[in-house]
Design a protein around this motif. Structure first.
Motif, mmCIF file in Angstrom:
data_model
loop_
_atom_site.group_PDB
_atom_site.id
_atom_site.type_symbol
_atom_site.label_atom_id
_atom_site.label_comp_id
_atom_site.label_asym_id
_atom_site.label_seq_id
_atom_site.Cartn_x
_atom_site.Cartn_y
_atom_site.Cartn_z
ATOM 1 N N VAL A 1 13.340 3.723 -3.017
ATOM 2 C CA VAL A 1 12.388 3.663 -4.114
ATOM 3 C C VAL A 1 11.072 4.242 -3.606
ATOM 4 C CG1 VAL A 1 11.127 2.149 -5.694
ATOM 5 C CG2 VAL A 1 13.498 1.639 -5.072
ATOM 6 N N ILE A 2 10.591 5.271 -4.280
ATOM 7 C CA ILE A 2 9.346 5.920 -3.883
ATOM 8 C C ILE A 2 8.293 5.588 -4.926
ATOM 9 C CG2 ILE A 2 8.221 8.125 -3.444
ATOM 10 C CD1 ILE A 2 10.981 9.215 -2.682
ATOM 11 N N GLU A 3 7.200 5.001 -4.472
ATOM 12 C CA GLU A 3 6.126 4.644 -5.383
ATOM 13 C C GLU A 3 5.317 5.891 -5.717
ATOM 14 O OE1 GLU A 3 3.821 1.271 -4.264
ATOM 15 O OE2 GLU A 3 5.545 0.292 -3.357
ATOM 16 N N PRO A 4 4.841 5.998 -6.954
ATOM 17 C CA PRO A 4 4.051 7.175 -7.330
ATOM 18 C C PRO A 4 2.723 7.204 -6.585
ATOM 19 C CG PRO A 4 4.063 5.562 -9.101
ATOM 20 C CD PRO A 4 5.017 5.074 -8.054
ATOM 21 N N ARG A 5 2.283 8.413 -6.253
ATOM 22 C CA ARG A 5 0.995 8.572 -5.569
ATOM 23 C C ARG A 5 -0.121 8.598 -6.597
ATOM 24 N NH1 ARG A 5 0.606 13.169 -1.337
ATOM 25 N NH2 ARG A 5 -1.319 12.051 -1.057
ATOM 26 N N ARG A 6 -1.211 7.976 -6.242
ATOM 27 C CA ARG A 6 -2.395 8.032 -7.094
ATOM 28 C C ARG A 6 -3.325 9.102 -6.531
ATOM 29 N NH1 ARG A 6 -4.140 2.095 -6.499
ATOM 30 N NH2 ARG A 6 -3.209 2.549 -4.518
ATOM 31 N N SER A 7 -3.937 9.846 -7.390
ATOM 32 C CA SER A 7 -4.824 10.932 -6.987
ATOM 33 C C SER A 7 -5.992 10.391 -6.176
ATOM 34 C CB SER A 7 -5.334 11.663 -8.222
ATOM 35 O OG SER A 7 -6.225 12.672 -7.835
ATOM 36 N N VAL B 1 -6.070 8.886 -3.271
ATOM 37 C CA VAL B 1 -5.830 7.734 -2.413
ATOM 38 C C VAL B 1 -4.856 8.152 -1.326
ATOM 39 C CG1 VAL B 1 -4.938 5.381 -2.310
ATOM 40 C CG2 VAL B 1 -6.229 6.136 -4.299
ATOM 41 N N ARG B 2 -5.151 7.770 -0.095
ATOM 42 C CA ARG B 2 -4.265 8.141 0.999
ATOM 43 C C ARG B 2 -2.901 7.488 0.838
ATOM 44 N NH1 ARG B 2 -7.626 8.168 6.657
ATOM 45 N NH2 ARG B 2 -9.178 9.646 5.946
ATOM 46 N N SER B 3 -1.892 8.247 1.167
ATOM 47 C CA SER B 3 -0.532 7.728 1.149
ATOM 48 C C SER B 3 -0.338 6.840 2.361
ATOM 49 C CB SER B 3 0.453 8.903 1.192
ATOM 50 O OG SER B 3 1.739 8.450 1.500
ATOM 51 N N SER B 4 0.611 5.921 2.296
ATOM 52 C CA SER B 4 0.918 5.098 3.462
ATOM 53 C C SER B 4 1.617 5.936 4.529
ATOM 54 C CB SER B 4 1.787 3.907 3.064
ATOM 55 O OG SER B 4 2.989 4.373 2.505
ATOM 56 N N ARG B 5 2.002 7.155 4.166
ATOM 57 C CA ARG B 5 2.636 8.069 5.120
ATOM 58 C C ARG B 5 1.605 9.106 5.573
ATOM 59 N NH1 ARG B 5 8.214 9.152 1.825
ATOM 60 N NH2 ARG B 5 8.883 7.022 1.804
#
Length: 130
Positions: free
Chosen positions: A89-95, A97-101
């Protein structure tokens, strides 16, 4: 001896071209297995992807009938469950905001990134125009 109507319908199904078999089944007839082409069409991918999954050991259980490769309806259902269980399950990225990756491997701090040059200068991330 003259065959029954059911025998005649079965003979028609056996002699139809591959892409028409089991698609135009007589009413009241249960489709018990998919051909590879039917399985792929039903699940939305190509034969190439099917054989790639098989090579990886991630394909459905198959059965051979003569030279034909068939996938039972039960095997297809089991395969779908297995694929769903293994799905990430991949959570959508918010513009902004840094990704956890993070690329550099640093943990995600959740801080907002500057989205314009003016914001970057104000944050001290880059030098201003001189």
């Amino acid at each position: 001896m003259i065959g029954t109507c059911a025998d005649f319908q079965l003979l028609i199904l056996i002699n139809e071209p591959e892409d028409q078999k089991l698609n135009d089944m007589p009413s009241g007839t249960y489709q018990a297995a998919y051909s590879v082409a039917q399985f792929c069409a039903a699940h939305g991918f190509t034969n190439v992807m099917f054989y790639k999954l098989m090579k990886q050991g991630r394909g459905p259980r198959i059965m051979k009938v003569g030279t034909r490769t068939l996938i039972s309806v039960e095997a297809a259902a089991d395969w779908r469950r297995t694929m769903e269980d293994g799905a990430e399950v991949i959570e959508p990225r918010r513009s902004g905001v840094r990704s956890s990756r993070c690329v550099d491997g640093a943990p995600d701090t959740g801080e907002r990134l500057p989205t314009t040059r003016k914001q970057a200068v104000a944050a001290g991330d880059i030098g201003g125009a001189e």
